[in-house]
Design a protein around this motif. Structure first.
Motif, PDB file in Angstrom:
ATOM      1  N   GLY A 120      26.334  86.101  95.610  1.00  0.00           N
ATOM      2  CA  GLY A 120      26.765  85.242  94.727  1.00  0.00           C
ATOM      3  C   GLY A 120      27.301  85.934  93.671  1.00  0.00           C
ATOM      4  O   GLY A 120      28.283  85.595  93.022  1.00  0.00           O
ATOM      5  N   ASN A 173      23.605  82.584  91.237  1.00  0.00           N
ATOM      6  CA  ASN A 173      24.306  83.812  90.710  1.00  0.00           C
ATOM      7  C   ASN A 173      25.751  83.740  90.411  1.00  0.00           C
ATOM      8  O   ASN A 173      26.241  84.617  89.786  1.00  0.00           O
ATOM      9  N   ILE A 174      26.565  82.824  91.328  1.00  0.00           N
ATOM     10  CA  ILE A 174      27.817  82.597  91.092  1.00  0.00           C
ATOM     11  C   ILE A 174      28.042  82.031  89.839  1.00  0.00           C
ATOM     12  O   ILE A 174      28.943  82.465  89.012  1.00  0.00           O
ATOM     13  N   SER A 181      28.393  74.582  92.025  1.00  0.00           N
ATOM     14  CA  SER A 181      27.587  75.520  92.622  1.00  0.00           C
ATOM     15  C   SER A 181      25.965  75.256  91.890  1.00  0.00           C
ATOM     16  O   SER A 181      25.070  75.344  92.667  1.00  0.00           O
ATOM     17  N   ILE A 225      30.824  86.928  94.467  1.00  0.00           N
ATOM     18  CA  ILE A 225      31.937  85.871  94.884  1.00  0.00           C
ATOM     19  C   ILE A 225      32.142  84.975  93.567  1.00  0.00           C
ATOM     20  O   ILE A 225      33.211  84.655  93.617  1.00  0.00           O
ATOM     21  N   GLY A 226      31.295  84.878  92.645  1.00  0.00           N
ATOM     22  CA  GLY A 226      31.419  84.195  91.373  1.00  0.00           C
ATOM     23  C   GLY A 226      32.698  84.561  90.537  1.00  0.00           C
ATOM     24  O   GLY A 226      33.386  83.629  90.274  1.00  0.00           O
ATOM     25  N   LYS A 255      27.411  85.126  87.125  1.00  0.00           N
ATOM     26  CA  LYS A 255      28.662  86.067  86.928  1.00  0.00           C
ATOM     27  C   LYS A 255      29.824  85.385  86.851  1.00  0.00           C
ATOM     28  O   LYS A 255      30.754  86.227  85.985  1.00  0.00           O
ATOM     29  N   GLY A 256      30.086  84.419  87.042  1.00  0.00           N
ATOM     30  CA  GLY A 256      31.215  83.499  86.658  1.00  0.00           C
ATOM     31  C   GLY A 256      31.273  83.452  85.218  1.00  0.00           C
ATOM     32  O   GLY A 256      32.178  83.382  84.496  1.00  0.00           O
ATOM     33  N   LEU A 309      35.801  83.440  92.620  1.00  0.00           N
ATOM     34  CA  LEU A 309      35.952  81.950  92.729  1.00  0.00           C
ATOM     35  C   LEU A 309      36.504  81.517  91.366  1.00  0.00           C
ATOM     36  O   LEU A 309      37.393  80.559  91.620  1.00  0.00           O
TER      37      LEU A 309
END
Length: 357
Positions: A315, A188-189, A343, A318-319, A192-193, A322
């Protein structure tokens, strides 16, 4: 018996029976069945009365077993004095019945001249009415709306059954759940990242005007939706009983496609790898939930799936943070790419720790 102490009740029962006074014991048992247990457990009260009557028929010494059984049943029974209290309340209003005349249709009208003396009254026939219930008031007019008997809810029994439910403790959670948390968090990081910084990357790093390429933006999400739709077919026909392999393969493919995205030098390659990442990542998520449902017990499934969901949501939180931190710290989007590749690598390595049993 009133104190719910079966041991003490049996001791004093033995003391009384030693003198041969079975009648007093039987009388007390029958009395307690109605006064102490009552409507809390009517079936138990009936059992006690049956045992007491049988004891009188058999006589001592063999009747001691029957009264001992009845004593234990009463000592451990739930309590209710609702019938007694209801009667006491009704008895107070019945002290002066002349002050509360009953409805005319309840009074005796079988003698000659009753209609002329008191007026006619017709009692409804319940069998002629819907649901066989007569909608008439039977209490005296000035007592209508008054309730003597109130239904008691079994609060003690509900509390007891609730206390017997197993408590889920952190140290007792299946270790595979934590592996799924790590995989979901890492994947999920990536999701969304990519969603948050990819449009900005196109515009700033590649100089591409997204207004002219809006049709490209939803492609990765569409790809993920297609993967979710066909995931059931894939699991049943290719990975039935081997869902952990589906998670592993999808995670390693995510890693490979992330590296391809990092090395892409054209817009076409970027879009293709982005679509592929979303596709295989969705397959991995589907495998996680399917595998979790198979390996966990019914009692712990709800809590465990909640923990896995929390990992995925974490995640997603955080994504973007980060990616923003990496871009700001390194001053280039290459660092953001590498962060997402790491990741994907974490998700792939975590899959190596999934065990079937």
């Amino acid at each position: 018996m009133e104190g719910s102490d079966a041991d003490a009740a049996l001791y004093y029962l033995a003391v009384i029976l030693k003198s041969g006074d079975l009648e007093s014991v039987v009388r007390r048992l029958k009395d307690s069945a109605a006064l102490d247990v009552g409507l809390a457990d009517p079936a138990r009260a009936t059992q006690v009365i049956t045992l007491a009557n049988t004891a009188l028929e058999i006589g001592l010494p063999r009747a001691s077993t029957h009264v001992a059984m009845a004593t234990i049943l009463l000592a451990v029974a739930p309590r209710s004095d609702s019938a007694m209290q209801a009667y006491y309340q009704a008895a107070k209003d019945a002290e002066h019945p002349a002050s509360h005349p009953m409805p005319k249709y309840l009074q005796d009208s079988h003698y000659r001249g009753a209609a002329k003396l008191r007026g006619a009254g017709v009692m409804q026939n319940m069998f002629d009415l819907p649901h066989k219930i007569a909608r008439q008031e039977y209490l005296p007019k000035d007592l209508v709306g008054k309730h003597y008997y109130l239904v008691e809810r079994p609060i003690k029994q509900a509390a007891t059954s609730g206390a017997q439910r197993p408590k889920i403790e952190w140290r007792n959670i299946d270790s595979r759940v934590w592996v799924f948390v790590v995989i979901g968090l890492a994947l999920n990081i990536i999701t969304k990242g990519l969603e948050t910084w990819m449009p900005v990357y196109f515009l700033q790093a590649r100089g591409i005007n997204l207004k002219n390429l809006t049709w490209l933006v939803p492609l990765p999400v569409i790809s993920g939706g297609i993967a979710a739709l066909i995931s059931g077919f894939v699991m049943v026909h290719w990975f039935k009983g081997r869902e952990h392999w589906m998670i592993s393969i999808a995670s390693f493919l995510t890693l490979a496609f992330m590296f391809g995205l990092f090395k892409s030098s054209s817009l076409v390659a970027v879009v293709i790898f982005d679509v592929l990442i979303y596709f295989v990542k969705s397959l991995a998520f589907t495998g996680i939930f399917s595998f979790t449902a198979q390996i966990l017990s019914e009692q712990t499934y709800g809590s465990s799936i909640g923990i896995v969901n929390f990992g995925g949501q974490l995640g997603g939180f955080i994504g973007p943070l980060l990616i923003g931190w990496l871009v700001q710290f390194a001053g280039s989007y290459s660092a953001a790419f590498l962060g997402l590749v790491v990741s994907a690598l974490v998700a792939a390595v975590a899959c190596l720790f999934i065990r079937k049993k």
